[in-house]
Design a protein around this motif. Structure first.
Motif, PDB file in Angstrom:
ATOM      1  N   PHE A   8       0.661  -1.284  -0.010  1.00  0.00           N
ATOM      2  CA  PHE A   8      -0.084  -0.056   0.282  1.00  0.00           C
ATOM      3  C   PHE A   8       0.846   1.345   0.130  1.00  0.00           C
ATOM      4  N   LYS A   9       1.930   1.315   0.920  1.00  0.00           N
ATOM      5  CA  LYS A   9       2.688   2.378   1.007  1.00  0.00           C
ATOM      6  C   LYS A   9       3.505   2.894  -0.445  1.00  0.00           C
ATOM      7  N   PHE A  10       3.831   1.535  -1.277  1.00  0.00           N
ATOM      8  CA  PHE A  10       4.360   1.851  -2.742  1.00  0.00           C
ATOM      9  C   PHE A  10       3.376   2.334  -3.552  1.00  0.00           C
ATOM     10  N   VAL A  11       2.197   1.773  -3.533  1.00  0.00           N
ATOM     11  CA  VAL A  11       1.118   2.184  -4.241  1.00  0.00           C
ATOM     12  C   VAL A  11       0.802   3.728  -3.962  1.00  0.00           C
ATOM     13  N   CYS A  12       0.653   3.919  -2.828  1.00  0.00           N
ATOM     14  CA  CYS A  12       0.397   5.370  -2.321  1.00  0.00           C
ATOM     15  C   CYS A  12       1.582   6.425  -2.995  1.00  0.00           C
ATOM     16  N   VAL A  13       2.511   6.135  -2.655  1.00  0.00           N
ATOM     17  CA  VAL A  13       3.699   6.989  -2.832  1.00  0.00           C
ATOM     18  C   VAL A  13       3.718   7.145  -4.469  1.00  0.00           C
ATOM     19  N   THR A  14       3.778   6.104  -5.079  1.00  0.00           N
ATOM     20  CA  THR A  14       3.588   5.892  -6.621  1.00  0.00           C
ATOM     21  C   THR A  14       2.637   6.820  -7.164  1.00  0.00           C
TER      22      THR A  14
END
Length: 144
Positions: A8-14
């Motif tokens: 989720f953190k990766f998706v959010c920052v992306t």
């Protein structure tokens, strides 16, 4: 929600980074921004032959109306781009502060409301593939 998956953190920052990039591009180039969503702001083609003065006056008036329409459409695309930029900056700020629950809330709203309506209106405008892409992106945000 004490533990947020790294995915989720990766998706959010992306998503936030892409939103900042597309938003900034839209402010600088609203025509290109709208085209990237499948809604090109192209001028209508007018008949170039002017047989009479009346035809020339009609074409001039139509050209002015077309120019005004284009200015309004570009302004609206710029407004949408600024909102995209603002959303991205908000999500990046929450990520920087470690407020992942708040970021998740925004992404769920975007995934359901924004991506859903984007998909609907893009499909209605004749861009079914872009509409499906918007709906798929929304599902990813909600699912992450």
């Amino acid at each position: 929600m004490d533990y947020i998956l790294p995915t989720f953190k990766f998706v959010c920052v992306t998503f936030a980074t892409l939103a900042v990039g597309t938003g900034a591009r839209g402010v600088v180039d609203p025509v290109g921004f709208s085209r990237s969503f499948g809604l090109a702001l192209e001028s209508t083609k007018r008949n170039e032959t002017n047989d009479t003065n009346a035809d020339a006056r009609r074409n001039t008036a139509a050209s002015r109306a077309d120019q005004q329409y284009r200015r309004l459409a570009e302004s609206y695309a710029s407004l949408m781009a600024v909102r995209q930029l603002g959303t991205g900056l908000t999500l990046l700020t929450f990520a920087y502060q470690g407020k992942w629950t708040e970021a998740a809330t925004i992404l769920v709203i975007i995934g359901i409301v924004v991506a859903g309506t984007d998909g609907f209106f893009l499909a209605c405008a004749g861009s079914k593939s872009n509409g499906i892409s918007a709906l798929a992106a929304g599902a990813i945000y909600v699912g992450a």
